[in-house]
Design a protein around this motif. Structure first.
Motif, short mmCIF file in Angstrom:
data_model
loop_
_atom_site.label_atom_id
_atom_site.label_comp_id
_atom_site.label_asym_id
_atom_site.label_seq_id
_atom_site.Cartn_x
_atom_site.Cartn_y
_atom_site.Cartn_z
N ASN A 2 0.83 -1.20 0.00
CA ASN A 2 0.00 0.00 0.00
C ASN A 2 0.87 1.25 0.00
O ASN A 2 1.83 1.34 0.75
CB ASN A 2 -0.90 0.03 1.24
CG ASN A 2 -2.01 -0.99 1.17
OD1 ASN A 2 -2.60 -1.18 0.12
ND2 ASN A 2 -2.29 -1.64 2.27
N VAL A 25 -3.02 5.03 4.16
CA VAL A 25 -2.38 3.80 3.69
C VAL A 25 -3.52 2.87 3.29
O VAL A 25 -4.36 2.53 4.14
CB VAL A 25 -1.50 3.15 4.77
CG1 VAL A 25 -0.91 1.85 4.26
CG2 VAL A 25 -0.40 4.11 5.23
N GLY A 26 -3.57 2.52 2.02
CA GLY A 26 -4.69 1.71 1.54
C GLY A 26 -5.99 2.46 1.69
O GLY A 26 -6.10 3.62 1.28
N ASN A 27 -6.96 1.82 2.31
CA ASN A 27 -8.26 2.48 2.48
C ASN A 27 -8.43 3.08 3.88
O ASN A 27 -9.51 3.50 4.26
CB ASN A 27 -9.40 1.50 2.19
CG ASN A 27 -9.51 0.39 3.22
OD1 ASN A 27 -8.55 0.09 3.94
ND2 ASN A 27 -10.66 -0.25 3.27
N GLU A 130 -10.09 1.80 -2.48
CA GLU A 130 -8.71 2.33 -2.48
C GLU A 130 -8.46 3.24 -3.63
O GLU A 130 -8.63 3.15 -4.71
CB GLU A 130 -7.71 1.18 -2.48
CG GLU A 130 -7.71 0.49 -1.15
CD GLU A 130 -6.55 -0.47 -1.01
OE1 GLU A 130 -5.48 -0.24 -1.59
OE2 GLU A 130 -6.72 -1.47 -0.32
#
Length: 130
Positions: A2, A25-27, A130
């Protein structure tokens, strides 16, 4: 892996202390402790309700810069210098989060970094994609 994307608070202390306003970070988006400081001035001096509203608006701006919104918030943490003012703070929180209903914590602390600050708030958000 990520990607890590951050948003600056613009504070002169950010590079000294080593932090940012928010990071994705990511979702997942984490928003650092946020106060009612705006352009170097305290918004709503002596008014916990106004300070809380300003804080949430600042959190919202950070979330938006990272592709999120208040609707994505799953947790808030409120640090207050006088727990007896919980209703003022809670009323402002409720105006923004009444329908979203994140889990929330409010605790009294001895002091914040500036004695004019009455509230500091963190937020965690999980965006749907994302």
């Amino acid at each position: 892996m990520n990607e890590r994307v951050s948003v600056s608070s613009g504070s002169p202390w950010e590079p000294v202390v080593g932090y940012c306003r928010a990071i994705r970070v990511g979702n997942r988006i984490e928003v650092a402790g946020t106060t009612a400081m705006r352009d170097g001035e305290v918004v709503g001096v002596g008014d916990a309700y106004e300070q809380t509203k300003q804080i949430i608006k600042t959190i919202e701006e950070a979330l938006q810069k990272l592709g999120g919104s208040l609707a994505d918030v799953v947790r808030t943490r409120m640090f207050v210098t006088d727990i007896a003012r919980w209703e003022e703070i809670g009323r402002a929180h409720g105006e923004f989060f009444k329908e979203i209903k994140p889990v929330a914590t409010m605790v009294e602390v001895k002091a914040l970094i500036d004695p004019r600050l009455l509230v500091e708030m963190e937020a965690e958000a999980i965006v749907s994609s994302e």
